[in-house]
Write a protein that holds these residues in place. Structure first.
Motif, PDB file in Angstrom:
ATOM      1  N   SER A   1       2.146   2.087  -3.452  1.00  0.00           N
ATOM      2  CA  SER A   1       1.156   2.238  -4.531  1.00  0.00           C
ATOM      3  C   SER A   1       0.789   3.699  -4.751  1.00  0.00           C
ATOM      4  O   SER A   1       0.627   4.464  -3.807  1.00  0.00           O
ATOM      5  CB  SER A   1      -0.102   1.432  -4.208  1.00  0.00           C
TER       6      SER A   1
ATOM      7  N   ILE B   1      -5.122   2.928  -6.721  1.00  0.00           N
ATOM      8  CA  ILE B   1      -5.674   1.617  -6.371  1.00  0.00           C
ATOM      9  C   ILE B   1      -6.981   1.379  -7.113  1.00  0.00           C
ATOM     10  O   ILE B   1      -7.812   2.288  -7.227  1.00  0.00           O
ATOM     11  CB  ILE B   1      -5.923   1.534  -4.854  1.00  0.00           C
TER      12      ILE B   1
ATOM     13  N   PHE C   1      -7.696   3.087   2.596  1.00  0.00           N
ATOM     14  CA  PHE C   1      -7.102   3.861   1.497  1.00  0.00           C
ATOM     15  C   PHE C   1      -7.229   5.359   1.751  1.00  0.00           C
ATOM     16  O   PHE C   1      -6.324   6.132   1.445  1.00  0.00           O
ATOM     17  CB  PHE C   1      -7.775   3.515   0.166  1.00  0.00           C
TER      18      PHE C   1
ATOM     19  N   LEU D   1       0.832  -1.201   0.000  1.00  0.00           N
ATOM     20  CA  LEU D   1       0.000   0.000   0.000  1.00  0.00           C
ATOM     21  C   LEU D   1       0.870   1.258   0.000  1.00  0.00           C
ATOM     22  O   LEU D   1       0.582   2.225  -0.707  1.00  0.00           O
ATOM     23  CB  LEU D   1      -0.927   0.007   1.216  1.00  0.00           C
TER      24      LEU D   1
ATOM     25  N   LYS E   1      -4.661   7.408  -0.635  1.00  0.00           N
ATOM     26  CA  LYS E   1      -4.434   6.705  -1.891  1.00  0.00           C
ATOM     27  C   LYS E   1      -5.620   6.908  -2.836  1.00  0.00           C
ATOM     28  O   LYS E   1      -6.735   6.444  -2.549  1.00  0.00           O
ATOM     29  CB  LYS E   1      -4.237   5.201  -1.635  1.00  0.00           C
TER      30      LYS E   1
END
Length: 354
Positions: free
Chosen positions: A253, A256, A268, A250, A273
């Protein structure tokens, strides 16, 4: 020694809040038990934990569609309730914390019969079927969305916000890249279909891999039995499911793609994210993920691609637009307060305990 019992299962989403709470109660010296199904994912996630006793019981799935198992499963629920009653009577917990899922119904009933107070947690915007059945037996219901209070009995609702596991906050991007074998100069796309995977998302991703890997390095968490061994690329890494490595994946990243289960999308959000949410359809669920996704979209936290509109082309277009506008989503997410929901929840559990 004070004693707490947890329940919840059927999917990883019905276990993650329990996983966040358990270490805190162990650290404070509580005795911890967990009642789950005899072979569900909750058993895989909880049994390895030290200082937690796992008890498996019979469970029946709560379905909204016609199925021959609907005739058999009520008897499994009754059997599970008797099993839970005996376990709770023997262990004598001061409180039961239920995260929901079909396994929780007989456990809540067993707790009520033993006069053990029950606190329920509801992650989604509207209560699931298992929690709807269990709420009359509970002392209180903790919610993730403030709107959920409209769907609960007066006086039972406690809005606490999203519970985030401590380990997710300690993710390391460099460690994630080392695990995946990725470079730092190309963005990373993480794809999650939930603990059981999402076959239609998997198919659309794999049909568009050529175009996606032009732009992204991809981590694909595709679900049990859904790894395609014929697809080999240094830009595309597949896993059925990850546990210890998830915080690092995570952290590295950039964007997502995910279903819209409440626990995941709030994680998230906490990690800032940008996300493309593909909620389960009403045919495959009660529509809770659609409500979750719409709530996040209206707040400017995500984009939504409905499954009925998903093709390899729309998937590539949507995630490309998401990445191009990622700063906008991050800015919106930064305006959202990071509540200490975990501390509030721990306080409510202690208050509810006998």
């Amino acid at each position: 020694m004070r004693k707490i019992m947890f329940t919840g299962g059927g999917s990883a989403g019905h276990v993650t809040v329990n996983l966040a709470l358990i270490p805190h109660f162990i650290q404070e010296g509580w005795s911890v038990d967990y009642i789950g199904s005899e072979a569900g994912i909750e058993k895989q996630l909880i049994e390895p934990l030290q200082n937690v006793r796992y008890h498996g019981i019979a469970t029946g799935k709560l379905r909204r569609y016609l199925d021959w198992q609907n005739v058999k499963d009520p008897f499994k629920v009754i059997k599970g309730a008797f099993q839970a009653y005996r376990i709770i009577k023997k262990q004598k917990p001061d409180v039961l914390f239920s995260k929901g899922g079909f396994v929780s119904v007989p456990v809540v009933i067993g707790a009520r019969l033993n006069k053990v107070p029950v606190l329920i947690h509801e992650s989604d915007l509207t209560p699931g079927l298992a929690n709807k059945i269990a709420i009359p037996f509970a002392a209180g219901v903790c919610t993730t969305f403030p709107e959920t209070q409209q769907h609960l009995p007066a006086g039972k609702s406690h809005y606490v916000g999203a519970v985030i596991r401590d380990q997710l906050k300690a993710g390391d991007a460099a460690r994630g890249r080392k695990f995946a074998g990725f470079i730092s100069s190309k963005p990373v796309l993480l794809i999650m279909g939930g603990s059981l995977g999402a076959r239609k998302i998997n198919q659309a991703v794999r049909a568009s891999l050529g175009k996606l890997t032009e732009k992204f390095q991809i981590i694909h968490l595709c679900g049990k039995g859904q790894v395609d061994a014929s697809l080999q690329s240094p830009q595309y890494k597949q896993f059925e499911y990850v546990n210890e490595e998830l915080p690092d994946l995570l952290a590295m990243s950039d964007v997502i793609i995910s279903r819209a289960g409440s626990n995941s999308i709030f994680e998230f959000l906490y990690l800032r994210k940008p996300m493309l949410l593909i909620p389960l359809t009403k045919e495959a669920s009660r529509g809770d993920q659609i409500l979750n996704a719409r709530s996040f979209q209206s707040a400017g936290f995500c984009e939504v691609l409905y499954e009925e509109n998903m093709t390899p082309e729309t998937l590539v277009g949507s995630v490309t637009d998401l990445y191009a506008n990622r700063d906008k989503y991050v800015n919106n997410m930064q305006k959202n307060d990071r509540q200490d929901a975990l501390s509030q929840l721990i306080g409510l559990i202690k208050k509810t305990a006998k």
